[in-house]
Motif scaffolding. Structure first.
Motif, PDB file in Angstrom:
ATOM      1  N   GLU A  96       0.871  -1.193   0.000  1.00  0.00           N
ATOM      2  CA  GLU A  96       0.000   0.000   0.000  1.00  0.00           C
ATOM      3  C   GLU A  96       0.908   1.242   0.000  1.00  0.00           C
ATOM      4  O   GLU A  96       1.764   1.391   0.866  1.00  0.00           O
ATOM      5  CB  GLU A  96      -0.856  -0.033   1.268  1.00  0.00           C
ATOM      6  CG  GLU A  96      -1.701   1.201   1.498  1.00  0.00           C
ATOM      7  CD  GLU A  96      -2.370   1.165   2.875  1.00  0.00           C
ATOM      8  OE1 GLU A  96      -3.393   0.488   3.033  1.00  0.00           O
ATOM      9  OE2 GLU A  96      -1.846   1.819   3.806  1.00  0.00           O
ATOM     10  N   ILE A  97       0.684   2.117  -0.986  1.00  0.00           N
ATOM     11  CA  ILE A  97       1.452   3.381  -1.043  1.00  0.00           C
ATOM     12  C   ILE A  97       0.444   4.529  -1.048  1.00  0.00           C
ATOM     13  O   ILE A  97      -0.265   4.748  -2.030  1.00  0.00           O
ATOM     14  CB  ILE A  97       2.363   3.450  -2.284  1.00  0.00           C
ATOM     15  CG1 ILE A  97       3.321   2.244  -2.316  1.00  0.00           C
ATOM     16  CG2 ILE A  97       3.138   4.772  -2.307  1.00  0.00           C
ATOM     17  CD1 ILE A  97       4.319   2.232  -3.465  1.00  0.00           C
ATOM     18  N   THR A  98       0.342   5.219   0.081  1.00  0.00           N
ATOM     19  CA  THR A  98      -0.652   6.289   0.237  1.00  0.00           C
ATOM     20  C   THR A  98       0.015   7.639   0.046  1.00  0.00           C
ATOM     21  O   THR A  98       1.174   7.830   0.417  1.00  0.00           O
ATOM     22  CB  THR A  98      -1.257   6.249   1.662  1.00  0.00           C
ATOM     23  OG1 THR A  98      -1.788   4.950   1.919  1.00  0.00           O
ATOM     24  CG2 THR A  98      -2.355   7.293   1.847  1.00  0.00           C
ATOM     25  N   MET A  99      -0.761   8.559  -0.511  1.00  0.00           N
ATOM     26  CA  MET A  99      -0.275   9.936  -0.601  1.00  0.00           C
ATOM     27  C   MET A  99      -1.407  10.878  -0.190  1.00  0.00           C
ATOM     28  O   MET A  99      -2.567  10.633  -0.538  1.00  0.00           O
ATOM     29  CB  MET A  99       0.135  10.196  -2.048  1.00  0.00           C
ATOM     30  CG  MET A  99       0.644  11.564  -2.278  1.00  0.00           C
ATOM     31  SD  MET A  99       1.346  11.641  -3.943  1.00  0.00           S
ATOM     32  CE  MET A  99       1.430  13.386  -4.098  1.00  0.00           C
ATOM     33  N   GLU A 100      -1.070  11.949   0.533  1.00  0.00           N
ATOM     34  CA  GLU A 100      -2.082  12.945   0.896  1.00  0.00           C
ATOM     35  C   GLU A 100      -2.199  13.984  -0.203  1.00  0.00           C
ATOM     36  O   GLU A 100      -1.189  14.362  -0.820  1.00  0.00           O
ATOM     37  CB  GLU A 100      -1.682  13.643   2.204  1.00  0.00           C
ATOM     38  CG  GLU A 100      -1.897  12.760   3.413  1.00  0.00           C
ATOM     39  CD  GLU A 100      -1.540  13.455   4.722  1.00  0.00           C
ATOM     40  OE1 GLU A 100      -2.080  13.040   5.744  1.00  0.00           O
ATOM     41  OE2 GLU A 100      -0.726  14.392   4.719  1.00  0.00           O
ATOM     42  N   ALA A 101      -3.432  14.436  -0.434  1.00  0.00           N
ATOM     43  CA  ALA A 101      -3.651  15.459  -1.469  1.00  0.00           C
ATOM     44  C   ALA A 101      -4.669  16.464  -0.944  1.00  0.00           C
ATOM     45  O   ALA A 101      -5.588  16.103  -0.198  1.00  0.00           O
ATOM     46  CB  ALA A 101      -4.186  14.798  -2.731  1.00  0.00           C
ATOM     47  N   ASN A 102      -4.505  17.720  -1.339  1.00  0.00           N
ATOM     48  CA  ASN A 102      -5.483  18.761  -0.981  1.00  0.00           C
ATOM     49  C   ASN A 102      -6.395  19.024  -2.176  1.00  0.00           C
ATOM     50  O   ASN A 102      -5.913  19.057  -3.309  1.00  0.00           O
ATOM     51  CB  ASN A 102      -4.770  20.063  -0.649  1.00  0.00           C
ATOM     52  CG  ASN A 102      -4.172  20.056   0.740  1.00  0.00           C
ATOM     53  OD1 ASN A 102      -3.715  19.015   1.183  1.00  0.00           O
ATOM     54  ND2 ASN A 102      -4.157  21.187   1.395  1.00  0.00           N
TER      55      ASN A 102
END
Ligand SMILES: C[S@@+](CC[C@H](N)C(=O)[O-])C[C@H]1O[C@@H](n2cnc3c(N)ncnc32)[C@H](O)[C@@H]1O
Ligand code: SF4
Length: 401
Positions: A96-102
């Motif tokens: 699992e590779i998560t990234m935060e985004a606005n």
């Protein structure tokens, strides 16, 4: 400390810039006044090299790119980052590779680029769909952009999306909070994180609190109704603020909450690494200021390396594991702290007596009261010295019956 195996190991990467600093935010995030993303990616990889001797041969079970606003980085930069990581680390298959985004920085082609680079889970900081609520907390996006961000993420091929919402916003009514939640539920994301607004020291809101903050009764009502609405819509609560469809819990966060190991690279990041063979657990922290972090080189970016003692281990384990709605198996405490469970007996006696925790033969689980007052529950494990535990008192009159 005796370890039969090292715990699973994940990787946290901190990207510290945002378009603007939000007045409630105490994360290590800084208004971007132009930054060199290539230089930062190079610094991250150089930073990672410092920890490699501590984790040789261990595979990485999840990656989380958090911030700040990671979506300020171009898709090319994220591609470069993930390729460089793959060259130094063994990533588990299907990781699992998560990234935060606005929402404000959501752009479909950029999202597509992140997906192609290998990011397979997106966490979007929606906070609210209501324009006035968003304005009241200083967000620079509006409700339409919140909705559009989810759509763009799906169009870009993301099928594992988390939406962050905050409730008890200044001036927010129960109806507005429930409307935010039902809009989020209608989108059918795989995961919803629902946070109560907290006023943190060192924030603008702390120094100048909004005058229309929600009181405890309203916050409680929102929380109760929200939990029911999420359960009815098929979202299982597995942690104080985290709700997921079956099998869509955040693997990365579960590793924190079960006191797994993690490398932390980037400005202000911290990691926890078990050296099982040596019976030691280490914490490492990186230089917090992004400009200083960029200028420093090699080991100079590490501001602290500290070995955790027994008390640290007990407290930190409980700080995390007691957030889990289903609690944890006592064998996990042994495996991840390397300590005998006898050390827990005095505080356990106390919290079970107070009705904050339930014990079956091998399992500990916070009660509904324990989840509601988790800070008080965790505090009891702050000092495992039994003489001191008996001196800790909590104002139980405050607990609702
Ligand atoms: C690291 S933050 C940033 C994610 C992203 N930069 C954003 O703001 O959209 C992760 C989440 O923490 C939550 N959060 C941050 N500060 C908070 C506060 N004071 N009270 C409650 N939730 C907060 C927000 O929901 C936010 O999306
Ligand atoms: S955008 Fe996110 S990380 Fe940045 S200041 Fe706002 S809440 Fe904090």
């Amino acid at each position: 400390m005796i370890f039969s195996n090292n715990p699973p190991l994940s990787l946290y990467i901190h990207l510290p810039w945002c378009e603007q600093k939000c007045p409630y935010c105490d994360f290590n995030s800084h208004q971007a006044k132009g930054f060199d993303e290539q230089a930062y990616i190079r610094a991250l990889i150089e930073d990672l090299q410092q920890d490699l001797p501590l984790i040789w041969g261990r595979p990485i079970s999840s990656v989380f790119i958090g911030g700040g606003t990671p979506s300020l980085f171009s898709a090319e930069a994220i591609h470069q980052l993930l390729s460089d990581l793959r060259a130094c680390l063994k990533l588990n298959p299907g990781i699992e590779i998560t990234m935060e985004a606005n929402p404000g920085s959501a752009d479909e082609s950029r999202f597509k680029g992140y997906r192609e680079a290998g990011v397979n889970r997106l966490s979007i900081g929606i906070q609210s769909f209501d324009d006035s609520s968003l304005r009241n907390i200083g967000r620079i996006h509006d409700g339409d952009q919140s909705l559009a961000a989810f759509d763009k993420a799906q169009q870009a091929g993301f099928d594992n999306i988390n939406l962050d919402l905050i409730y008890a916003l200044p001036g927010q009514t129960l109806q507005q909070a429930m409307k935010d939640l039902s809009l989020a539920i209608e989108l059918q994301p795989e995961h919803i994180s629902l946070y109560q607004l907290t006023i943190e020291p060192n924030t603008l809101f702390y120094n100048r609190p909004p005058d229309n903050l929600a009181d405890d009764d309203l916050s409680w009502d929102i929380q109760q109704q929200a939990q029911r609405a999420l359960a009815n819509a098929g979202y299982l609560q597995y942690e104080i603020s985290a709700y997921a469809r079956q099998g869509r819990q955040s693997r990365h966060n579960m590793n924190y909450w079960t006191f797994g190991d993690y490398l932390g690279i980037g400005a202000g990041a911290h990691g926890k690494i078990t050296l099982g063979g040596e019976g030691r657990v280490m914490r490492r922290t990186r230089s917090r200021n992004p400009e200083a972090y960029l200028k420093l080189q090699g080991a100079d970016r590490i501001t602290e390396t500290r070995e955790l003692n027994e008390q640290d281990l007990v407290f930190e384990f409980m700080l995390n594991a007691l957030r889990l709605v289903d609690g944890f198996d006592l064998s996990l405490f042994k495996q991840h702290c390397g300590l005998n469970t006898d050390i827990l007996n005095p505080p356990l006696e106390k919290v079970i007596h107070m009705g904050l925790l339930e014990r079956t033969i091998n399992r500990l689980k916070p009660t509904a009261l324990g989840l509601q007052f988790h800070n008080d529950l965790q505090e009891i494990f702050l000092d495992v010295d039994s003489r001191k535990i008996s001196a800790i008192t909590i104002d139980t009159d405050f607990f609702p019956s």
